[in-house]
Design a protein around this motif. Sequence first.
Motif, short mmCIF file in Angstrom:
data_model
loop_
_atom_site.label_atom_id
_atom_site.label_comp_id
_atom_site.label_asym_id
_atom_site.label_seq_id
_atom_site.Cartn_x
_atom_site.Cartn_y
_atom_site.Cartn_z
N LEU A 253 -48.44 55.44 17.10
CA LEU A 253 -47.47 56.60 16.78
C LEU A 253 -46.35 56.27 15.63
CD1 LEU A 253 -46.91 57.54 20.50
CD2 LEU A 253 -47.56 59.03 18.56
N ARG A 254 -46.13 54.68 15.77
CA ARG A 254 -44.98 54.20 14.91
C ARG A 254 -45.53 54.54 13.52
NH1 ARG A 254 -46.38 49.77 15.63
NH2 ARG A 254 -44.78 48.72 16.85
N ALA A 255 -46.89 54.49 13.16
CA ALA A 255 -47.30 54.87 11.86
C ALA A 255 -47.27 56.22 11.44
CB ALA A 255 -48.77 54.36 11.35
N ALA A 256 -47.90 57.16 12.73
CA ALA A 256 -48.29 58.38 12.32
C ALA A 256 -46.84 59.32 12.44
CB ALA A 256 -49.19 59.15 13.63
N LEU A 257 -45.82 58.76 12.73
CA LEU A 257 -44.64 59.80 12.96
C LEU A 257 -43.57 59.06 11.80
CD1 LEU A 257 -44.14 60.07 16.91
CD2 LEU A 257 -44.87 61.54 14.99
N ALA A 258 -43.87 58.02 11.15
CA ALA A 258 -43.13 57.53 10.08
C ALA A 258 -42.43 58.52 9.14
CB ALA A 258 -43.82 56.28 9.31
N GLY A 259 -43.58 59.29 8.74
CA GLY A 259 -43.04 60.58 7.74
C GLY A 259 -42.01 61.39 8.37
N TRP A 260 -42.42 61.96 9.51
CA TRP A 260 -41.47 62.55 10.07
C TRP A 260 -40.06 62.07 10.54
CZ3 TRP A 260 -38.59 63.02 14.71
CH2 TRP A 260 -38.04 64.32 14.99
N GLU A 268 -40.14 53.92 15.15
CA GLU A 268 -39.88 52.66 16.29
C GLU A 268 -38.75 53.09 17.09
OE1 GLU A 268 -40.63 48.24 17.35
OE2 GLU A 268 -41.29 49.09 15.46
N GLU A 269 -37.63 53.20 16.38
CA GLU A 269 -36.25 53.50 17.04
C GLU A 269 -36.50 54.60 17.78
OE1 GLU A 269 -31.89 54.92 15.86
OE2 GLU A 269 -33.12 53.69 14.52
N ALA A 270 -36.83 55.88 17.20
CA ALA A 270 -36.81 56.98 18.18
C ALA A 270 -37.65 56.82 19.39
CB ALA A 270 -37.13 58.14 17.02
N LEU A 271 -38.96 56.18 19.08
CA LEU A 271 -39.81 56.19 20.18
C LEU A 271 -39.47 55.29 21.16
CD1 LEU A 271 -43.16 55.46 17.93
CD2 LEU A 271 -42.90 57.62 19.69
N ALA A 280 -48.37 52.92 20.71
CA ALA A 280 -49.30 53.81 21.57
C ALA A 280 -50.05 54.80 20.56
CB ALA A 280 -48.65 54.27 22.69
N ARG A 281 -51.01 55.67 21.02
CA ARG A 281 -51.39 56.68 20.31
C ARG A 281 -51.08 58.15 20.73
NH1 ARG A 281 -54.92 52.44 19.09
NH2 ARG A 281 -55.36 52.21 16.74
N GLY A 282 -51.05 59.06 20.11
CA GLY A 282 -50.71 60.35 20.53
C GLY A 282 -51.34 60.87 21.76
#
Length: 301
Positions: A253-260, A268-271, A280-282
């Motif tokens: 999720l850290r990598a997948a949501l980086a663009g968002w 990572e902060e938001a997660l 973790a993964r989605g």
Amino acid sequence: MDRYDCTVTEANPSSGQPATAPLLGAADIRRLAGELDVRPTKTLGQNFVIDGNTIRRIVSAAGVDPAETVLEVGPGLGSLTLGLLDAARRVVAVEIDPKLAARLPRTAADWRPDAAGRLDVVLSDALKVTELPHQPDALVANLPYNVAVPVVLHLLEHFPSLRHGLVMVQEEVADRLAAAPGSKIYGVPSVKAAWYSRMRKAGVIGMNVFWPAPKIASGPVAFTRHEPPATPATRAGVFAVIDAAFAQRRKTLRAALAGWAGSPAQAEEALRAADVDPGARGEVLDVAAFARFAEYKRPAG
């Protein structure tokens, strides 16, 4: 998963129809198709139900109340429509094919003369319809395989009066809609459907009850609406996060949501603020966790 084995043992006392009210069979469906010069097409995802017992089981499993208005999508030649008229106060049928939409009222009048006045036929694409002549309480439909998930999500979004229902979809789609977090098939359809409702697979329907017979079994999916997660985030905002999380399933999720979020560090902060492991993964998150993450305020610019 057990085979789809719901049974109907008695008539709906308020319908005025006996338990053995005739339904369209294979010969009737082919005759109507020939009369209209209709050939089921893959483009429209047309597979017509030709078995009356299957219709009765679907209607029974859907739990239609005799006071309800039922929304049917893709009624085709009317096999399920007749079964729904036996069970519901009113049926609103949305059909995209002009020939089929024009013929359906006459079929209802021929086969259910006392109930035909309780049928409304809307000529429209179900993915575009936002208004109906009556607010529906339930959705019961044999959905075109190629647009099943978008149709379900669209209708749940635009018709909050839909409280429950049962839809027939391709079996693998049924599995995805009903999948729980942690499953290998849990993904975008699973999470978005969970925003609106609890979905469960209600069995399996074989190929031979359809014409033409599809190459894969169908899965009836039952749903019950519930309130979405309590969050200040919008539905659109949550769905954007879901899309981003599953765009590349194998990424964390850290990598997948980086663009968002703006960057891996901001993701990572938001997660962590959402109490979600950045590694973790989605596929392990439920819809409430996605909603918590969507509350994150991305930095301007």
